[in-house]
Each structure stands twice: as C-alpha cells, then as structure tokens.
Write a protein that holds these residues in place. Structure first.
Motif, short mmCIF file in Angstrom:
data_model
loop_
_atom_site.label_atom_id
_atom_site.label_comp_id
_atom_site.label_asym_id
_atom_site.label_seq_id
_atom_site.Cartn_x
_atom_site.Cartn_y
_atom_site.Cartn_z
N SER A 14 10.39 11.58 -8.36
CA SER A 14 11.41 11.58 -9.41
C SER A 14 11.42 10.24 -10.14
O SER A 14 10.85 9.25 -9.68
CB SER A 14 12.78 11.85 -8.79
OG SER A 14 13.12 10.82 -7.88
N ALA A 15 12.12 10.22 -11.28
CA ALA A 15 12.19 8.99 -12.07
C ALA A 15 12.92 7.89 -11.31
O ALA A 15 12.53 6.71 -11.35
CB ALA A 15 12.88 9.28 -13.41
N ASP A 16 14.00 8.29 -10.63
CA ASP A 16 14.74 7.28 -9.85
C ASP A 16 13.87 6.70 -8.74
O ASP A 16 13.90 5.49 -8.48
CB ASP A 16 16.01 7.90 -9.24
CG ASP A 16 17.03 8.28 -10.31
OD1 ASP A 16 16.93 7.73 -11.43
OD2 ASP A 16 17.90 9.13 -10.03
N LEU A 17 13.09 7.56 -8.09
CA LEU A 17 12.21 7.09 -7.03
C LEU A 17 11.11 6.20 -7.60
O LEU A 17 10.73 5.19 -6.98
CB LEU A 17 11.61 8.29 -6.29
CG LEU A 17 10.81 7.95 -5.02
CD1 LEU A 17 11.68 7.23 -4.01
CD2 LEU A 17 10.21 9.22 -4.41
N GLN A 18 10.61 6.56 -8.76
CA GLN A 18 9.59 5.72 -9.42
C GLN A 18 10.16 4.33 -9.75
O GLN A 18 9.50 3.31 -9.51
CB GLN A 18 9.11 6.41 -10.69
CG GLN A 18 8.27 7.65 -10.47
CD GLN A 18 6.82 7.30 -10.17
OE1 GLN A 18 6.40 6.16 -10.28
NE2 GLN A 18 6.05 8.30 -9.75
N GLN A 19 11.40 4.32 -10.28
CA GLN A 19 12.02 3.04 -10.62
C GLN A 19 12.28 2.20 -9.38
O GLN A 19 12.04 0.99 -9.36
CB GLN A 19 13.35 3.30 -11.37
CG GLN A 19 14.05 2.03 -11.83
CD GLN A 19 13.20 1.23 -12.81
OE1 GLN A 19 12.50 1.79 -13.65
NE2 GLN A 19 13.26 -0.10 -12.70
N THR A 44 0.83 -1.21 0.00
CA THR A 44 0.00 0.00 0.00
C THR A 44 0.86 1.25 0.00
O THR A 44 0.61 2.22 -0.76
CB THR A 44 -0.93 0.00 1.23
OG1 THR A 44 -1.74 -1.18 1.19
CG2 THR A 44 -1.83 1.23 1.21
N LEU A 45 1.89 1.27 0.85
CA LEU A 45 2.78 2.44 0.92
C LEU A 45 3.50 2.67 -0.40
O LEU A 45 3.64 3.82 -0.86
CB LEU A 45 3.79 2.27 2.06
CG LEU A 45 3.20 2.27 3.49
CD1 LEU A 45 4.30 1.98 4.51
CD2 LEU A 45 2.55 3.63 3.78
N LEU A 46 3.97 1.58 -1.03
CA LEU A 46 4.66 1.72 -2.31
C LEU A 46 3.72 2.21 -3.40
O LEU A 46 4.11 3.06 -4.24
CB LEU A 46 5.28 0.37 -2.71
CG LEU A 46 6.48 -0.08 -1.87
CD1 LEU A 46 6.86 -1.51 -2.21
CD2 LEU A 46 7.68 0.85 -2.09
N GLU A 47 2.49 1.69 -3.42
CA GLU A 47 1.53 2.14 -4.43
C GLU A 47 1.17 3.61 -4.24
O GLU A 47 1.02 4.36 -5.22
CB GLU A 47 0.28 1.26 -4.37
CG GLU A 47 0.52 -0.15 -4.87
CD GLU A 47 -0.70 -1.04 -4.67
OE1 GLU A 47 -1.62 -0.60 -3.95
OE2 GLU A 47 -0.74 -2.16 -5.23
N VAL A 48 1.06 4.04 -3.00
CA VAL A 48 0.78 5.45 -2.72
C VAL A 48 1.93 6.32 -3.20
O VAL A 48 1.74 7.38 -3.82
CB VAL A 48 0.51 5.66 -1.22
CG1 VAL A 48 0.47 7.16 -0.89
CG2 VAL A 48 -0.80 5.00 -0.82
N GLN A 49 3.16 5.87 -2.92
CA GLN A 49 4.32 6.63 -3.34
C GLN A 49 4.43 6.70 -4.86
O GLN A 49 4.76 7.75 -5.43
CB GLN A 49 5.58 6.00 -2.74
CG GLN A 49 6.86 6.79 -3.00
CD GLN A 49 6.81 8.18 -2.36
OE1 GLN A 49 6.33 8.33 -1.24
NE2 GLN A 49 7.28 9.18 -3.08
N LEU A 50 4.13 5.58 -5.52
CA LEU A 50 4.22 5.57 -6.98
C LEU A 50 3.13 6.43 -7.62
O LEU A 50 3.29 6.90 -8.76
CB LEU A 50 4.12 4.13 -7.50
CG LEU A 50 5.33 3.23 -7.25
CD1 LEU A 50 5.03 1.82 -7.70
CD2 LEU A 50 6.55 3.78 -7.98
N SER A 51 2.04 6.62 -6.92
CA SER A 51 0.96 7.46 -7.48
C SER A 51 1.24 8.96 -7.33
O SER A 51 0.48 9.77 -7.86
CB SER A 51 -0.36 7.12 -6.77
OG SER A 51 -0.29 7.45 -5.39
N ASP A 52 2.33 9.32 -6.64
CA ASP A 52 2.67 10.73 -6.47
C ASP A 52 3.27 11.26 -7.77
O ASP A 52 4.33 10.80 -8.21
CB ASP A 52 3.67 10.88 -5.32
CG ASP A 52 3.96 12.35 -5.00
OD1 ASP A 52 3.33 13.24 -5.62
OD2 ASP A 52 4.81 12.58 -4.12
N PRO A 53 2.63 12.23 -8.39
CA PRO A 53 3.16 12.73 -9.68
C PRO A 53 4.47 13.50 -9.53
O PRO A 53 5.20 13.67 -10.51
CB PRO A 53 2.03 13.66 -10.18
CG PRO A 53 1.29 14.04 -8.95
CD PRO A 53 1.38 12.89 -8.00
#
Length: 389
Positions: A203-208, A191-200
């Motif tokens: 950064s690209a590194d954080l998304q990866q 859940t925490l990772l999905e929330v973080q990935l949904s943040d527009p």
C-alpha cells in the motif's frame, strides 16, 4: 651497596674528576719544563774572568766592552741582567699561553667525545621514541650497559610501550568486531526494506513508511561508518605508501560532481602534484569530506567550490574554498567537533551526520599534519590541510 651503584652522577664525577687530574698533571709538567728552560735562558753567562781579564762571551750585552770603570761595568751588567730576566719571563709567558690553548683544545675535544659516549643511550632512547611516534609500536630500546638512571629510563619506556601496544591491539580488535556487529544488522534491515518496497502490492502508506525507515537506516549506516572511520583514523599510520594529494582530490571531485551539479555549484580545481607518505584511502577521505561539505553548505545560486593542491615549505597542501553562509570566526573551531554544526539548518539528514570535519582532522593528525579553517570574506570557508612530505 646503593652508593656503589654506577649511576650517571658517579660516572660523570669520576670522568670529569679524572680529566681534571690528568689536565692538572700535564699542565704542571709543562710549566716545570718551561720554567726550567726560562731559568736556563735567564742565567746564560754574559762574561767570564780569566787571568784577571774580562772576556765577553755573549752578544746580549755589547755595552760591556765599552765599560772602562768598575761603576759603569756594574751598572751595565745590572741592566743587561734585568733585560735578560725580562726576556726569559716573556718567553715563559708566551709558551705557557700556547700550552694552555693547546691543552684547552685537547680538553674540549676529549670532553666532547666522552660526553657523547656517556649520552649515547639518550640518543638511542630519542630515536626509538621518534620511531614510536611514527606508530612503530613494535620497537623497543632494550638498552644494555650499567644499571644506571638511563637504563632505568629505557626499561620504563619499554614497559610503557608494551602497555601501549596491548592497548592499541585491543582497540583495533574492538573496531574490527564493532564494524562487523554493527554493519550486519543494518545491512539486513536495508535488504528487508528494499525487498518490501519492491513489492507492487504494498500500500501507499506502507511504501511511505518503508522509504522513511530506509532513509533512517541509511543515516544509521553513515553514522556507524563515520564513527568506525573516526576510531581508525585516531591512530598514527603504520603502513605508509606514496600518495599524491592531487590524485586524491581528483577522485573526490569526481565523486562529488553529480551532487554539485544537482545543487548548481560550480567545481573548480588547480591540482599540482604533492606526494606524501600515507594511507591513500584515508587521504582521499579527507578530500572527499571537505569537498562534500563545501558543496552541501553553499549558497543557493552562483555557488562555487575551489580545490587546489601543491607543495609549500616542504609540505603537501590541500586547500578547499567555497562560497556559503557567513561563518563567525569564534564558531570555526566548533566545526571540527563530532556532531557539532554551525546552525540548525546544518542538521538536515541530507547533509551528513556531523562527522566529516572530525574525521578529516583525525586523518590529518594521523599523518602528522594539520587542518585549519578560516572564514571567507563574503561567506563560506577556506579549509587548509598541510601534511609533511
């Protein structure tokens, strides 16, 4: 005193000794009666002498009438007496054989009945053991009767069942607790990772990094789910219901169809009704694991998976065949071990965690069935599951 304990040995000794004594008394009485009758038959008078004149009273020796001299009369009398004695002995032998056959039939019937009564506790122990094999650990023998070896065996068996029941209850509680304790943190991480990935603004590194961690978390969830399912499926199925293997295979095909289309694998099916008594979720899991493995470990082009169900020799059968890489026959058994794969190309994270076939084998065993794999000529495998109906 110990030697007065009514053991099976003493009871059988008394039983068969008494039977032998009774049979001997009966046989002695019958022989006495037959011998008396034979003596009576062998001593019937052939003639009487009245006022110096011989009168023939038996038709067993008609030649006496024609005897004119004392020598011929005596020889004829001796011959007739010998014949009469031989007839009496033959009659005695014939009736003795008939009496022996009758006594043998009665003895065998009586022995069969008495042996059944003595061994009836063993039948009760066997029936209880079969019920326990079906995972009815609540059953107990609770044998009444004399304190002999069979009661001692039954009490020992009951004690073993008590320990087994406590052990299985502890295992079920552990699986339930582990299921909760292991799934909860992984679900929170996802859940925490999905929330973080949904943040527009991420950064690209954080998304990866988030995607990598999410993939790792998903693999951990699959591993935990597989281990828990493997632990549950090791036990025999207690709550059994009618399940059609054809329906379970159809559900597995529907769930795998999208993945098969993405990999270019053709799904074929020949599903005939095959109803067994078992757990529908676990049986569907067998079909799903086999079909998923057949799709994932297939050839790159023109691959296919064939799924068939039916009834053979009183067993419900599920057969999953597929094209794929050549599998050496000596490596087939290793495929059913947890975390064991054929070659390094089977270790990719997109191909599961290495528990699919182990779970399938455990579920099949829990239903009293078997699972076997055979290499296909030209590559791939033929997986065959047989479950008693």
């Amino acid at each position: 005193m110990p030697w007065l304990r009514p053991t099976i040995r003493i009871r059988l000794t008394v039983l068969y000794g008494g039977m032998f004594l009774i049979a001997g008394v009966l046989l002695l009485w019958i022989i006495y009666m037959l011998a008396a009758q034979a003596l009576h038959l062998g001593t019937d008078p052939l003639f009487t002498v009245t006022t110096g004149r011989v009168s023939i009273v038996s038709n067993k020796c008609p030649d006496l009438i024609n005897a004119t001299t004392s020598e011929s009369f005596n020889s004829t009398l001796a011959r007739c007496t010998a014949t009469q004695r031989e007839q009496a002995l033959n009659e005695l032998l014939k009736r003795s054989l008939l009496a022996l056959i009758g006594l043998a039939v009665v003895a065998f019937a009586f022995g069969y009945v008495m042996a059944g009564r003595v061994l009836s506790p063993l039948g009760r122990i066997t029936r209880t053991a079969r019920a326990v094999v079906g995972s009815d650990l609540k059953r107990r023998i609770e044998l009444d009767g004399p304190d002999d070896e069979l009661k001692e065996l039954a009490d020992t068996f009951d004690g073993m069942l008590d320990r087994l029941e406590r052990s299985f209850d502890a295992q079920r509680r552990f699986v339930a607790n582990a299921s909760h304790e292991l799934r909860t943190p992984l679900a929170i991480n996802r859940t925490l990772l999905e929330v973080q990935l949904s943040d527009p603004e991420a950064s690209a590194d954080l998304q990866q990094l988030g995607k990598t961690l999410l993939s790792t978390n998903e693999r951990s969830e699959q591993l935990v789910e597989g281990l828990l399912l493997l632990a549950r499926s090791e036990n025999e199925i207690v709550d059994r219901k009618a399940v059609d293997l054809a329906e379970a295979a159809s559900q597995a095909l529907d769930q795998t169809r999208t993945e098969a289309q993405a990999k270019g694998v053709e799904l074929r099916s020949r599903l005939d009704g095959a109803v067994v008594q078992g757990n529908g979720v676990l049986l569907e899991r067998i079909a799903l694991n086999l079909v998923q493995n057949a799709v994932r470990y297939n050839v790159a082009e023109d691959g296919w998976v064939d799924v068939a169900t039916g009834v053979e020799s009183g067993q419900a059968v599920l057969v999953v065949s597929n094209t794929g890489p050549v599998v050496p026959a000596y490596e087939v058994d290793n495929l059913f071990e947890p975390f064991r794969r054929l070659r390094t190309e089977r270790t990719g994270s997109d191909k599961g965690v290495g528990l699919g076939l182990s779970i399938a084998r455990s579920v099949a065993r829990a239903h009293g069935g078997t699972i076997a794999a055979e290499p296909r000529e030209g590559g791939g495998l033929v997986m065959r599951v047989a479950i008693p109906m």
